[in-house]
Design a protein around this motif. Structure first.
Motif, PDB file in Angstrom:
ATOM      1  N   CYS A   6       0.986  -1.168   0.111  1.00 27.92           N
ATOM      2  CA  CYS A   6      -0.071  -0.182   0.083  1.00 27.92           C
ATOM      3  C   CYS A   6       0.923   1.294  -0.013  1.00 27.92           C
ATOM      4  O   CYS A   6       1.767   1.279   0.796  1.00 27.92           O
ATOM      5  CB  CYS A   6      -1.074  -0.162   1.206  1.00 27.92           C
ATOM      6  SG  CYS A   6      -1.861   1.391   1.443  1.00 27.92           S
ATOM      7  N   TYR A   8       0.328   3.833   1.396  1.00 26.85           N
ATOM      8  CA  TYR A   8       0.154   4.852   2.421  1.00 26.85           C
ATOM      9  C   TYR A   8       0.533   4.003   3.887  1.00 26.85           C
ATOM     10  O   TYR A   8       1.396   4.605   4.710  1.00 26.85           O
ATOM     11  CB  TYR A   8      -1.038   5.278   2.741  1.00 26.85           C
ATOM     12  CG  TYR A   8      -1.714   6.041   1.499  1.00 26.85           C
ATOM     13  CD1 TYR A   8      -0.891   7.196   0.822  1.00 26.85           C
ATOM     14  CD2 TYR A   8      -2.715   6.002   0.995  1.00 26.85           C
ATOM     15  CE1 TYR A   8      -1.348   7.958  -0.219  1.00 26.85           C
ATOM     16  CE2 TYR A   8      -3.230   6.806  -0.122  1.00 26.85           C
ATOM     17  CZ  TYR A   8      -2.442   7.517  -0.631  1.00 26.85           C
ATOM     18  OH  TYR A   8      -2.783   8.298  -1.805  1.00 26.85           O
ATOM     19  N   THR A  11       0.622  -1.939   3.968  1.00 27.61           N
ATOM     20  CA  THR A  11       0.082  -3.439   3.966  1.00 27.61           C
ATOM     21  C   THR A  11      -0.186  -4.009   2.620  1.00 27.61           C
ATOM     22  O   THR A  11      -0.223  -3.143   1.594  1.00 27.61           O
ATOM     23  CB  THR A  11      -1.198  -3.227   4.505  1.00 27.61           C
ATOM     24  OG1 THR A  11      -0.990  -2.590   5.882  1.00 27.61           O
ATOM     25  CG2 THR A  11      -1.908  -4.538   4.692  1.00 27.61           C
ATOM     26  N   MET A  13      -1.499  -5.319  -0.587  1.00 28.07           N
ATOM     27  CA  MET A  13      -2.855  -5.151  -1.342  1.00 28.07           C
ATOM     28  C   MET A  13      -3.067  -6.270  -2.185  1.00 28.07           C
ATOM     29  O   MET A  13      -2.443  -7.067  -2.511  1.00 28.07           O
ATOM     30  CB  MET A  13      -2.587  -3.665  -2.176  1.00 28.07           C
ATOM     31  CG  MET A  13      -2.275  -2.556  -1.522  1.00 28.07           C
ATOM     32  SD  MET A  13      -2.679  -1.170  -2.586  1.00 28.07           S
ATOM     33  CE  MET A  13      -0.961  -1.228  -3.815  1.00 28.07           C
ATOM     34  N   ASP A  24      -5.629  -2.001  -7.042  1.00 33.06           N
ATOM     35  CA  ASP A  24      -4.999  -2.963  -5.917  1.00 33.06           C
ATOM     36  C   ASP A  24      -5.600  -2.393  -4.914  1.00 33.06           C
ATOM     37  O   ASP A  24      -5.429  -0.885  -4.731  1.00 33.06           O
ATOM     38  CB  ASP A  24      -3.606  -2.820  -6.018  1.00 33.06           C
ATOM     39  CG  ASP A  24      -2.783  -3.786  -7.255  1.00 33.06           C
ATOM     40  OD1 ASP A  24      -3.477  -4.601  -7.802  1.00 33.06           O
ATOM     41  OD2 ASP A  24      -1.643  -3.336  -7.567  1.00 33.06           O
ATOM     42  N   GLU A  25      -6.225  -2.975  -3.978  1.00 31.53           N
ATOM     43  CA  GLU A  25      -6.851  -2.489  -2.718  1.00 31.53           C
ATOM     44  C   GLU A  25      -6.179  -2.812  -1.629  1.00 31.53           C
ATOM     45  O   GLU A  25      -5.753  -3.949  -1.356  1.00 31.53           O
ATOM     46  CB  GLU A  25      -8.393  -2.660  -2.924  1.00 31.53           C
ATOM     47  CG  GLU A  25      -9.050  -1.988  -1.785  1.00 31.53           C
ATOM     48  CD  GLU A  25     -10.650  -2.416  -1.849  1.00 31.53           C
ATOM     49  OE1 GLU A  25     -11.485  -1.693  -2.103  1.00 31.53           O
ATOM     50  OE2 GLU A  25     -10.848  -3.813  -1.534  1.00 31.53           O
ATOM     51  N   CYS A  26      -6.075  -1.842  -0.461  1.00 33.76           N
ATOM     52  CA  CYS A  26      -5.450  -2.141   0.870  1.00 33.76           C
ATOM     53  C   CYS A  26      -6.609  -2.483   1.612  1.00 33.76           C
ATOM     54  O   CYS A  26      -7.651  -1.901   1.804  1.00 33.76           O
ATOM     55  CB  CYS A  26      -4.813  -0.798   1.297  1.00 33.76           C
ATOM     56  SG  CYS A  26      -3.984  -1.144   2.921  1.00 33.76           S
ATOM     57  N   ALA A  31      -7.218   1.927   0.925  1.00 35.24           N
ATOM     58  CA  ALA A  31      -6.601   2.845  -0.262  1.00 35.24           C
ATOM     59  C   ALA A  31      -6.493   2.178  -1.422  1.00 35.24           C
ATOM     60  O   ALA A  31      -6.665   0.760  -1.342  1.00 35.24           O
ATOM     61  CB  ALA A  31      -5.045   3.516   0.193  1.00 35.24           C
ATOM     62  N   TRP A  33      -4.902   1.717  -5.705  1.00 31.29           N
ATOM     63  CA  TRP A  33      -3.680   2.027  -6.405  1.00 31.29           C
ATOM     64  C   TRP A  33      -4.243   1.519  -7.945  1.00 31.29           C
ATOM     65  O   TRP A  33      -4.488   0.448  -8.034  1.00 31.29           O
ATOM     66  CB  TRP A  33      -2.470   1.259  -5.954  1.00 31.29           C
ATOM     67  CG  TRP A  33      -1.296   1.518  -7.022  1.00 31.29           C
ATOM     68  CD1 TRP A  33      -0.777   0.737  -8.195  1.00 31.29           C
ATOM     69  CD2 TRP A  33      -0.346   2.729  -7.301  1.00 31.29           C
ATOM     70  NE1 TRP A  33       0.191   1.343  -8.694  1.00 31.29           N
ATOM     71  CE2 TRP A  33       0.376   2.594  -8.290  1.00 31.29           C
ATOM     72  CE3 TRP A  33      -0.152   3.808  -6.480  1.00 31.29           C
ATOM     73  CZ2 TRP A  33       1.278   3.424  -8.767  1.00 31.29           C
ATOM     74  CZ3 TRP A  33       0.777   4.990  -6.807  1.00 31.29           C
ATOM     75  CH2 TRP A  33       1.489   4.654  -7.845  1.00 31.29           C
ATOM     76  N   ALA A 113      -2.521   6.843  -6.609  1.00 34.24           N
ATOM     77  CA  ALA A 113      -2.949   6.321  -5.305  1.00 34.24           C
ATOM     78  C   ALA A 113      -3.848   7.450  -4.750  1.00 34.24           C
ATOM     79  O   ALA A 113      -3.579   8.496  -4.842  1.00 34.24           O
ATOM     80  CB  ALA A 113      -1.697   6.257  -4.238  1.00 34.24           C
TER      81      ALA A 113
END
Length: 240
Positions: A6, A8, A11, A13, A24-26, A31, A33, A113
């Motif tokens: 991630c 931010y 983590t 994703m 791509d999701e956290c 968050a 991307w 992002a």
């Protein structure tokens, strides 16, 4: 493809697809991307080109305290890690706006992002909007076709203005007569023998006679106050 971190919170994703957007999701901070080429299909290519052009030379932004970041991997104010590209590791990512949303972009990897709230707001225009309920057509009432009655102004009198003179007399033969026994035509008084076609018995309660009225309809103008005048007119016709 190796899972990316991630930008931010670092983590790992997962790749996901929702409402027409691949990203791509956290799972920790929510968050996202986005690949610029895929995101451009939603927000149009020229908009994305303008975003990356705007990002050239722009500083980054701390997600924790909103401090401006330039050439540092972390925020000197709050110690938070600067937004970092999950592809090339470049940090801090330039902070710009995309359709009014604050985002962080990497011009080298052509990626964008954005936080959980920005992702949700970006998806709103792509979601189908419910159609507003149709209002039922107003029911047509019979009164809609009736003309509204507008009373005549006080200055306008509808009573016959008869030219009686000092001594009321028939306009044609000159015979003196009581106005109540006469007939009215075009504001003049006539006796029963000389009354023109269309004249009406004299009465303060009658409106001005209309030329289109026929003598056969005189009876409809009679009221309680005009009955005596009608009898006199009938006798004058019989004994003329």
């Amino acid at each position: 493809m190796q899972p990316s971190a991630c930008p931010y919170c670092q983590t790992t994703m997962r790749n996901t697809y929702a409402r027409g957007l691949t990203r791509d999701e956290c799972g920790a901070c929510g968050a996202g991307w986005f690949d610029a080429e895929l995101l451009g299909k939603v927000v149009t290519g020229p908009v994305m080109d303008a975003v990356f052009e705007q990002a050239k030379g722009k500083p980054g932004r701390c997600r924790g305290c909103e401090a401006s970041l330039q050439y540092v991997p972390g925020c000197p104010s709050c110690g938070s890690r600067a937004p970092t590209c999950p592809g090339c590791g470049g940090a801090p990512l330039p902070a710009v706006e995309l359709k009014g949303l604050p985002v962080d972009v990497c011009g080298k990897c052509r990626g964008v992002a954005m936080g959980r709230e920005e992702v949700a707001r970006l998806q709103q225009p792509t979601a189908p909007q419910p159609r507003p309920p149709e209002e039922p057509a107003p029911e047509i009432q019979a009164a809609d076709f009736e003309h509204e009655y507008v009373p005549a102004p006080p200055s306008m009198s509808l009573r016959p203005r008869v030219m009686l003179g000092d001594e009321p007399a028939c306009t044609t033969c000159g015979r003196r007569l009581e106005p109540r026994y006469g007939f009215v035509w075009e504001e003049r008084l006539f006796c029963g023998s000389c009354a023109p076609e269309g004249s009406v018995p004299y009465s303060d309660e009658l409106t001005k006679a209309r030329p289109s009225e026929s003598s056969g309809r005189r009876a409809q103008y009679l009221n309680t106050g005009a009955t005596e005048s009608a009898v006199v007119w009938l006798l004058s016709k019989l004994f003329k």
